[in-house]
Design a protein around this motif. Structure first.
Motif, PDB file in Angstrom:
ATOM      1  N   SER A   1     -46.709  50.858 -17.404  1.00  0.00           N
ATOM      2  CA  SER A   1     -45.522  49.950 -16.569  1.00  0.00           C
ATOM      3  C   SER A   1     -46.325  50.336 -15.530  1.00  0.00           C
ATOM      4  CB  SER A   1     -44.336  49.895 -16.520  1.00  0.00           C
ATOM      5  OG  SER A   1     -43.963  49.207 -18.360  1.00  0.00           O
TER       6      SER A   1
ATOM      7  N   GLU B   1     -44.631  50.765 -11.424  1.00  0.00           N
ATOM      8  CA  GLU B   1     -43.590  51.284 -10.292  1.00  0.00           C
ATOM      9  C   GLU B   1     -42.375  50.407 -10.189  1.00  0.00           C
ATOM     10  OE1 GLU B   1     -43.455  54.436 -10.290  1.00  0.00           O
ATOM     11  OE2 GLU B   1     -45.563  54.745 -11.077  1.00  0.00           O
ATOM     12  N   THR B   2     -41.449  50.369 -10.466  1.00  0.00           N
ATOM     13  CA  THR B   2     -40.808  49.551 -10.790  1.00  0.00           C
ATOM     14  C   THR B   2     -40.121  48.261  -9.413  1.00  0.00           C
ATOM     15  OG1 THR B   2     -38.516  51.010 -11.419  1.00  0.00           O
ATOM     16  CG2 THR B   2     -37.884  49.963 -10.080  1.00  0.00           C
ATOM     17  N   ASP B   3     -40.581  48.784  -8.454  1.00  0.00           N
ATOM     18  CA  ASP B   3     -40.734  47.761  -6.734  1.00  0.00           C
ATOM     19  C   ASP B   3     -41.795  47.074  -7.786  1.00  0.00           C
ATOM     20  OD1 ASP B   3     -38.805  49.425  -5.393  1.00  0.00           O
ATOM     21  OD2 ASP B   3     -40.306  50.960  -4.394  1.00  0.00           O
TER      22      ASP B   3
ATOM     23  N   ARG C   1     -42.756  45.797  -9.931  1.00  0.00           N
ATOM     24  CA  ARG C   1     -42.469  45.053 -11.474  1.00  0.00           C
ATOM     25  C   ARG C   1     -41.487  43.689 -10.581  1.00  0.00           C
ATOM     26  NH1 ARG C   1     -41.565  49.777 -14.465  1.00  0.00           N
ATOM     27  NH2 ARG C   1     -38.973  49.271 -14.323  1.00  0.00           N
ATOM     28  N   ILE C   2     -40.534  44.440  -9.474  1.00  0.00           N
ATOM     29  CA  ILE C   2     -39.622  43.784  -9.420  1.00  0.00           C
ATOM     30  C   ILE C   2     -40.886  42.173  -8.702  1.00  0.00           C
ATOM     31  CG2 ILE C   2     -37.938  43.049  -7.372  1.00  0.00           C
ATOM     32  CD1 ILE C   2     -36.667  44.820 -10.423  1.00  0.00           C
TER      33      ILE C   2
ATOM     34  N   ASP D   1     -37.002  44.164 -17.307  1.00  0.00           N
ATOM     35  CA  ASP D   1     -38.174  45.276 -17.137  1.00  0.00           C
ATOM     36  C   ASP D   1     -36.704  46.245 -18.244  1.00  0.00           C
ATOM     37  OD1 ASP D   1     -36.401  46.092 -15.193  1.00  0.00           O
ATOM     38  OD2 ASP D   1     -37.644  46.910 -13.969  1.00  0.00           O
TER      39      ASP D   1
ATOM     40  N   GLU E   1     -36.165  49.717 -19.938  1.00  0.00           N
ATOM     41  CA  GLU E   1     -36.984  50.511 -20.566  1.00  0.00           C
ATOM     42  C   GLU E   1     -37.521  50.061 -22.260  1.00  0.00           C
ATOM     43  OE1 GLU E   1     -39.209  52.816 -19.794  1.00  0.00           O
ATOM     44  OE2 GLU E   1     -38.242  52.092 -17.443  1.00  0.00           O
TER      45      GLU E   1
END
Length: 707
Positions: free
Chosen positions: A251, A253-255, A257-258, A284, A286
């Motif tokens: 995946s 990283e969170t930022d 992905r957003i 998103d 887990e």
């Protein structure tokens, strides 16, 4: 029985239950609510619960047995007595005398109405006979992930037998209905003939039935069975192979992905809205990421789901994007060209599925676009007619992922055969339910972004659009004021109809972030109302350069930045759209002490015309609403504006409302709701071929007439 559960939540409160003691119906509703509060146990609208009680027949005065059960279309998590059906049990059971067999069982649903005990009952659900033919006082029929994982496993019947030592029966897959109720009774009787006292029944590919003599014991029995299923899966997970065959990709990283989700959501929404305009949802989680990043994705995703409730809300299968997780999404046309064939292939697949499985009396094919879209490395998008339906679809597909994961851990996952899936999706009873649904409101499926909408005119506009079915993005520079507006809108329209974000219209970064949040919350944006503003009334010698810059920054640059960011999203969607600019009578009427404000408003008015001319080919309409003297609940009177206008007209501040009303042809004051209605006139659908127009809402000021 233990209350220390690892895989379900024990939510029973003795004090709460004690306050309901003696009222079995209230206890049944309480049990239902706490079961529905745990999404691992059942999703929104999924499952059913019931209780059988003794009550006095209002016609004979004699005691009779009555079954209370969740009504059709309800949700056990939010169930109230008004959402239940209450039926004479003896009448319900007597319907077996007129039952003509499996091919005719849909006709039994109408006969349920002849069994109604409580005249305020909701329509009885298709699950009614399943509860009626089981001779237990309290019954839970749920769709727990862990239980369905076993029910959907290739050798689920054998696993159920061994895991529970024969205490949980098994009935193979069959669509819910009268006949399935008879099969549940037969399963119970067969076990009793062998000297086995069942504590529940597993329905193949479907769900779980559990029961007991009291509401509390039924609750515990349900939790214990689900807990045992979940623990069995956990003990076996990863023993023979990694979960979902292990990760194929990682995946972002969170930022990141957003960021990718915000960028791609409007493109996906555009494709998904080729039939009916849709609202989006992004997750998103887990559990989702583990599935969409796995080696098994390409094998499992096309199989679809097993549980009917999952399938009804997520369609035959998801669409998997062929984009790299970190792919540059700035080339919008290039991205569209890359994923368009995927949507075309999905629509063809769906049309073939309908053509192959349809029966002579099946309903016509519905929207052939996917509901669930998976972007490996980024997350899951779901699209539906409204936000709640899109969010619930995401929840159901997450449950389907849990089921696939559990089934693969203990055996091999099996989905519903295509014909069985079709017979659920295009079930005539489901079609009848769809036909009974209220007509969509005029702004259903649309997303409205109203600047400065935490109060005054902006809040009135946002409220009007929410009332007409739109999802609204409340934004403002005042966080405290915005939070209060969110509470109000949530109470009025529900949590799924509103999103909030801080937005400073003078900052390009702030506006682009706010638009991105709208895309993340709802999939895109359709209606922009440039309402944010300030007012400064000073004579030319008192007017400072700072005053001038502030007026033009907020009113003119703000309108430009918001419109620019919105147009970029609207072009991604290719669905057209609306921009409404809240300008003013002062854009056309030369009044005293108004050089800065009037000039900025004139610039706003002409920008409307310029953008209308430019954006016509995109089917983006740009129009103006010209208010005047909106005094009630408006920020325009803060910061000295009221004093400035009173001084300009040689009157006192408290005399302004009467002064403004008296100078109009209609002799009326203008309210925020009047401006909201004017905005709705432009965007509500009746003026969809109008652009570049201005609508005065000033009570009639002759000097402001447009020529």
């Amino acid at each position: 029985m233990s209350q220390n559960y690892q895989h379900v939540s024990y939510l029973w409160e003795d004090s709460k239950a004690a306050s309901l003691s003696g009222n079995e119906v209230d206890l049944f509703i309480y049990r239902s609510n706490i079961l529905g509060a745990d999404l691992r146990i059942t999703n929104y609208g999924g499952g059913n619960t019931s209780v059988k009680i003794k009550d006095k027949d209002p016609l004979t005065g004699q005691e009779t047995e009555v079954m209370w059960i969740k009504g059709s279309g309800g949700d056990i998590g939010t169930l109230k007595k008004s959402g239940c059906a209450a039926l004479y049990l003896d009448r319900l059971l007597s319907l077996e005398n007129v039952y003509r067999g499996l091919e005719h069982e849909d006709e039994m649903v109408e006969l349920f109405n002849h069994c109604i005990f409580d005249l305020a009952s909701k329509a009885p659900s298709i699950d009614t006979p399943l509860h009626g033919f089981l001779p237990f006082k309290h019954i839970d029929h749920l769709h727990p992930d862990a239980a369905i994982a076993i029910a959907a496993a290739k050798d689920g019947k054998k696993i159920t037998e061994e895991l529970f030592g024969g205490q949980i029966g098994w009935v193979g897959w069959q669509r819910p209905g009268f006949d399935l109720g008879l099969q549940l009774r037969a399963c119970l009787q067969e076990a009793a003939a062998k000297g086995i006292q069942l504590r529940g029944i597993m329905l193949g590919s479907h769900g779980l039935f559990t029961w007991a003599d009291t509401s509390y014991d039924c609750y515990l029995n349900t939790l214990d069975v689900i807990e045992k299923c979940a623990e069995y899966i956990k003990q076996n997970e990863g023993k023979t192979r990694p979960v979902f065959g292990g990760p194929k990709i990682a995946s972002l990283e969170t930022d990141k992905r957003i960021s990718q989700a915000k960028a791609i959501a409007p493109v996906l929404r555009g494709f998904c809205s080729s039939y009916v305009q849709m609202i989006g949802h992004f997750s998103d989680d887990e559990r989702v990421l583990q599935f969409i990043n796995s080696n098994d994705l390409d094998v499992l995703a096309p199989l679809g789901t097993s549980c009917p409730d999952h399938f009804l809300r997520t369609k035959i299968s998801p669409l998997v994007l062929n984009l790299k997780p970190d792919q540059d999404l700035s080339d919008v046309e290039g991205i569209k060209a890359q994923i368009q064939p995927l949507f075309e292939a999905y629509r063809v697949m769906y049309a073939e599925y309908h053509a192959t499985c349809a029966r002579p009396n099946s309903p016509a094919m519905r929207d052939p676009n996917p509901v669930v879209i998976l972007y490996p490395g980024v997350g899951m998008f779901t699209f539906a007619k409204d936000k709640q339906t899109a969010r619930v679809a995401a929840e159901f597909y997450t449950n389907a992922i849990n089921v696939m994961r559990g089934a693969e851990a203990i055996s091999k996952y099996t989905s519903l055969p295509r014909q069985e899936a079709f017979d659920i999706e295009y079930w005539l009873l489901e079609e009848a339910k769809l036909q009974r649904m209220p007509k969509p409101k005029s702004m259903s499926g649309r997303v409205a972004f109203v600047t400065g909408s935490a109060g005054g005119i902006g809040k009135a506009i946002a409220k009007k659009m929410a009332q007409e079915g739109a999802c609204v993005v409340i934004n403002d520079v005042n966080a405290e004021r915005m939070e209060e507006a969110k509470k109000e809108f949530t109470a009025l329209f529900g949590k799924d109809s509103v999103s909030t974000v801080l937005a400073d219209v003078t900052s390009q970064e702030s506006i682009e972030n706010a638009m991105g949040e709208a895309c993340l919350a709802f999939g895109g944006v359709d209606v922009i109302v440039n309402n944010a503003g300030i007012s400064i009334s000073k004579g030319i010698l008192e007017h400072t350069q700072q005053d001038w810059d502030r007026l033009f920054d907020i009113l003119v640059k703000g309108q430009f930045l918001v419109s620019q960011a919105a147009v970029a999203i609207m072009r991604k969607q290719n669905l057209g759209g609306d921009i409404v600019n809240i300008v003013s009578k002062n854009a056309f009427v030369a009044g005293p002490n108004n050089a800065g404000y009037g000039s900025a408003k004139a610039a706003q008015a002409h920008m409307t015309r310029l953008l209308a001319a430019e954006l016509g080919p995109d089917r983006i309409r740009v129009n103006t609403v010209n208010p005047d003297a909106v005094i009630a609940d408006s920020n325009i009177w803060a910061g000295g504006w009221a004093e400035g206008r009173a001084k300009a007209y040689g009157i006192k501040v408290e005399e302004l409302p009467a002064f403004y009303a008296k100078r109009t042809l209609l002799n009326q004051s203008i309210l925020p709701e009047d401006i909201a209605n004017a905005c709705y006139a432009f965007v509500g659908g009746l003026l969809h071929k109008s652009t570049g127009n201005a609508l005065n809402v000033d009570g009639g000021v002759a000097a402001g007439f447009l020529r």
